[in-house]
Design a protein around this motif. Structure first.
Motif, mmCIF file in Angstrom:
data_model
loop_
_atom_site.group_PDB
_atom_site.id
_atom_site.type_symbol
_atom_site.label_atom_id
_atom_site.label_comp_id
_atom_site.label_asym_id
_atom_site.label_seq_id
_atom_site.Cartn_x
_atom_site.Cartn_y
_atom_site.Cartn_z
ATOM 1 N N ASP A 1 0.817 -1.214 0.000
ATOM 2 C CA ASP A 1 0.000 0.000 0.000
ATOM 3 C C ASP A 1 0.852 1.266 0.000
ATOM 4 O OD1 ASP A 1 -2.400 -1.523 0.272
ATOM 5 O OD2 ASP A 1 -1.964 -1.745 2.409
ATOM 6 N N LEU A 2 2.077 1.156 0.481
ATOM 7 C CA LEU A 2 2.987 2.286 0.604
ATOM 8 C C LEU A 2 4.325 1.905 -0.023
ATOM 9 C CD1 LEU A 2 4.092 4.984 1.801
ATOM 10 C CD2 LEU A 2 4.445 3.749 3.965
ATOM 11 N N VAL A 3 4.809 2.758 -0.936
ATOM 12 C CA VAL A 3 6.130 2.561 -1.535
ATOM 13 C C VAL A 3 6.968 3.802 -1.238
ATOM 14 C CG1 VAL A 3 7.456 2.156 -3.636
ATOM 15 C CG2 VAL A 3 5.210 1.098 -3.368
ATOM 16 N N ILE A 4 8.124 3.564 -0.611
ATOM 17 C CA ILE A 4 9.046 4.641 -0.247
ATOM 18 C C ILE A 4 10.249 4.574 -1.173
ATOM 19 C CG2 ILE A 4 10.413 5.649 1.608
ATOM 20 C CD1 ILE A 4 8.648 4.045 3.581
ATOM 21 N N PHE A 5 10.585 5.700 -1.775
ATOM 22 C CA PHE A 5 11.695 5.760 -2.718
ATOM 23 C C PHE A 5 12.869 6.554 -2.150
ATOM 24 C CE2 PHE A 5 7.933 5.250 -5.328
ATOM 25 C CZ PHE A 5 8.322 4.377 -6.331
ATOM 26 N N ASP A 6 14.065 6.066 -2.400
ATOM 27 C CA ASP A 6 15.249 6.900 -2.303
ATOM 28 C C ASP A 6 15.203 7.872 -3.483
ATOM 29 O OD1 ASP A 6 18.002 7.723 -1.706
ATOM 30 O OD2 ASP A 6 18.499 6.563 -3.494
ATOM 31 N N CYS A 7 16.056 8.905 -3.470
ATOM 32 C CA CYS A 7 16.055 9.870 -4.574
ATOM 33 C C CYS A 7 17.257 9.679 -5.500
ATOM 34 C CB CYS A 7 16.018 11.295 -4.020
ATOM 35 S SG CYS A 7 15.902 12.571 -5.294
ATOM 36 N N THR B 1 0.181 4.760 -1.920
ATOM 37 C CA THR B 1 0.772 5.935 -1.292
ATOM 38 C C THR B 1 2.264 5.966 -1.587
ATOM 39 O OG1 THR B 1 -0.846 5.874 0.504
ATOM 40 C CG2 THR B 1 1.164 7.142 0.891
ATOM 41 N N LEU B 2 2.771 7.131 -1.992
ATOM 42 C CA LEU B 2 4.184 7.283 -2.348
ATOM 43 C C LEU B 2 4.870 8.222 -1.368
ATOM 44 C CD1 LEU B 2 3.823 7.761 -6.218
ATOM 45 C CD2 LEU B 2 4.000 5.622 -4.921
ATOM 46 N N ALA B 3 6.115 7.909 -1.025
ATOM 47 C CA ALA B 3 6.907 8.744 -0.123
ATOM 48 C C ALA B 3 8.363 8.705 -0.559
ATOM 49 C CB ALA B 3 6.767 8.258 1.317
ATOM 50 N N VAL B 4 9.156 9.648 -0.034
ATOM 51 C CA VAL B 4 10.587 9.711 -0.308
ATOM 52 C C VAL B 4 11.343 9.704 1.014
ATOM 53 C CG1 VAL B 4 12.481 11.118 -1.213
ATOM 54 C CG2 VAL B 4 10.356 10.967 -2.487
ATOM 55 N N ALA B 5 12.435 8.946 1.057
ATOM 56 C CA ALA B 5 13.363 8.962 2.183
ATOM 57 C C ALA B 5 14.764 9.099 1.607
ATOM 58 C CB ALA B 5 13.249 7.685 3.007
ATOM 59 N N LEU C 1 16.145 18.215 -1.953
ATOM 60 C CA LEU C 1 15.083 17.359 -2.464
ATOM 61 C C LEU C 1 14.016 18.182 -3.161
ATOM 62 C CD1 LEU C 1 13.613 14.668 -2.741
ATOM 63 C CD2 LEU C 1 12.629 15.069 -0.463
ATOM 64 N N GLU C 2 13.595 19.269 -2.536
ATOM 65 C CA GLU C 2 12.552 20.098 -3.145
ATOM 66 C C GLU C 2 13.014 20.652 -4.487
ATOM 67 O OE1 GLU C 2 11.601 22.930 -0.107
ATOM 68 O OE2 GLU C 2 10.030 21.631 0.745
ATOM 69 N N ARG C 3 14.285 20.984 -4.586
ATOM 70 C CA ARG C 3 14.795 21.480 -5.863
ATOM 71 C C ARG C 3 14.723 20.398 -6.930
ATOM 72 N NH1 ARG C 3 19.713 25.411 -6.965
ATOM 73 N NH2 ARG C 3 19.662 25.372 -9.238
ATOM 74 N N THR C 4 15.132 19.196 -6.582
ATOM 75 C CA THR C 4 15.085 18.090 -7.545
ATOM 76 C C THR C 4 13.654 17.803 -7.979
ATOM 77 O OG1 THR C 4 17.100 17.063 -6.671
ATOM 78 C CG2 THR C 4 15.574 15.641 -7.874
ATOM 79 N N ARG D 1 11.112 19.782 -7.934
ATOM 80 C CA ARG D 1 10.610 20.920 -8.722
ATOM 81 C C ARG D 1 11.150 20.860 -10.159
ATOM 82 N NH1 ARG D 1 12.185 24.364 -5.491
ATOM 83 N NH2 ARG D 1 14.127 25.025 -6.472
ATOM 84 N N GLU D 2 12.422 20.564 -10.293
ATOM 85 C CA GLU D 2 13.031 20.495 -11.629
ATOM 86 C C GLU D 2 12.406 19.388 -12.464
ATOM 87 O OE1 GLU D 2 17.137 19.987 -10.756
ATOM 88 O OE2 GLU D 2 17.534 22.145 -10.529
ATOM 89 N N GLN D 3 11.975 18.321 -11.824
ATOM 90 C CA GLN D 3 11.395 17.176 -12.540
ATOM 91 C C GLN D 3 9.867 17.187 -12.538
ATOM 92 O OE1 GLN D 3 13.254 15.321 -14.331
ATOM 93 N NE2 GLN D 3 15.176 16.164 -13.552
ATOM 94 N N SER D 4 9.278 18.263 -12.019
ATOM 95 C CA SER D 4 7.810 18.382 -11.946
ATOM 96 C C SER D 4 7.184 17.203 -11.211
ATOM 97 C CB SER D 4 7.221 18.513 -13.363
ATOM 98 O OG SER D 4 7.721 19.649 -14.026
ATOM 99 N N LEU D 5 7.765 16.869 -10.068
ATOM 100 C CA LEU D 5 7.259 15.770 -9.248
ATOM 101 C C LEU D 5 6.765 16.258 -7.882
ATOM 102 C CD1 LEU D 5 9.978 12.984 -9.804
ATOM 103 C CD2 LEU D 5 7.721 13.156 -10.881
#
Length: 231
Positions: free
Chosen positions: A6-12, A110-114, A122-125, A127-131
């Motif tokens: 139900d939840l997938v957490i991604f590295d960046c 549900t998607l999350a980032v760690a 992170l916010e810059r990345t 924003r640059e990728q429209s995510l």
């Protein structure tokens, strides 16, 4: 097909975006400035990607004082921002990332980032990728101890209300996988990032992803959604 997670957490870095070249350039500039360290190879710097900056500098500058390491961290942030602002860095999404995220969202996952990045980075990345609107929770080195400490994932679980057994951590480094195991969630290792398959195997991932769209059948996304993620 029912969803397995139900939840997938991604590295960046190294998982969603291909940012190693910029990290290597910024790291070598900062190491030379703060510690007089000769340029290090891509492989040497890739080995610490995923750690917080302070933890990474402790590995790259083992003989340096805390003050020197702090100087290197500050220099890294300055050089990375300067190169990015000057258009000298590119952090493209890996193939199939956007379509995979879209397919997961359509199925209600549900998607999350760690990430070991700062919140600003992170916010810059994103924003640059429209995510910007893709991830319900964004956990960074500003919020928790460095990977592989489980705090990032524990905070994401608390914020989303999802159970560990229904959660998957996706990453390209042993730090990501060990963090997931320490938090009691399943893990998926991507083979196209910073750490090699042999190194990742030592962290015993539950799943292997040769490309990002391989994530969809792991989660249990229907074939009709998966088709759009193959490009």
């Amino acid at each position: 097909m029912s969803l397995r997670y139900d939840l997938v957490i991604f590295d960046c870095d190294g998982t969603l975006v291909d940012s190693l070249d910029g990290i290597v350039r910024s790291a070598n500039l900062s190491l030379a400035e703060a510690g007089g360290v000769s340029p290090l190879s891509h492989a040497c710097i890739a080995a610490v990607v995923g750690l917080s900056l302070h933890e990474a500098m402790a590995v790259l500058m083992p003989e340096a004082s805390e003050a020197r390491r702090d100087q290197a961290v500050a220099a890294y942030k300055s050089h990375y921002q300067r190169l990015a602002d000057g258009g000298e860095l590119t952090t493209p999404l890996f193939p199939g990332v956007r379509a995979t995220l879209d397919a997961l969202r359509r199925q209600g996952v549900t998607l999350a980032v760690a990430t070991g990045k700062s919140l600003r980075g992170l916010e810059r990345t994103l924003r640059e990728q429209s995510l910007e609107g893709y991830f319900m929770v964004r956990m960074t080195s500003d919020h928790a101890p460095s990977k592989p400490h489980p705090s990032m994932i524990e905070q994401i679980l608390a914020a989303t209300g999802h159970a560990p057994e229904r959660t998957l951590m996706v990453g390209d480094t042993v730090f990501d996988l060990d963090m997931g195991r320490n938090a009691g969630v399943r893990t998926a290792a991507v083979t196209f990032g910073c750490h090699g398959r042999e190194e990742l195997a030592g962290s015993r991932p539950d799943h292997w992803l040769e490309r990002m769209p391989d994530l969809l059948p792991v989660v249990g996304v229907a074939d009709s959604d998966a088709a759009g993620a193959l490009s």
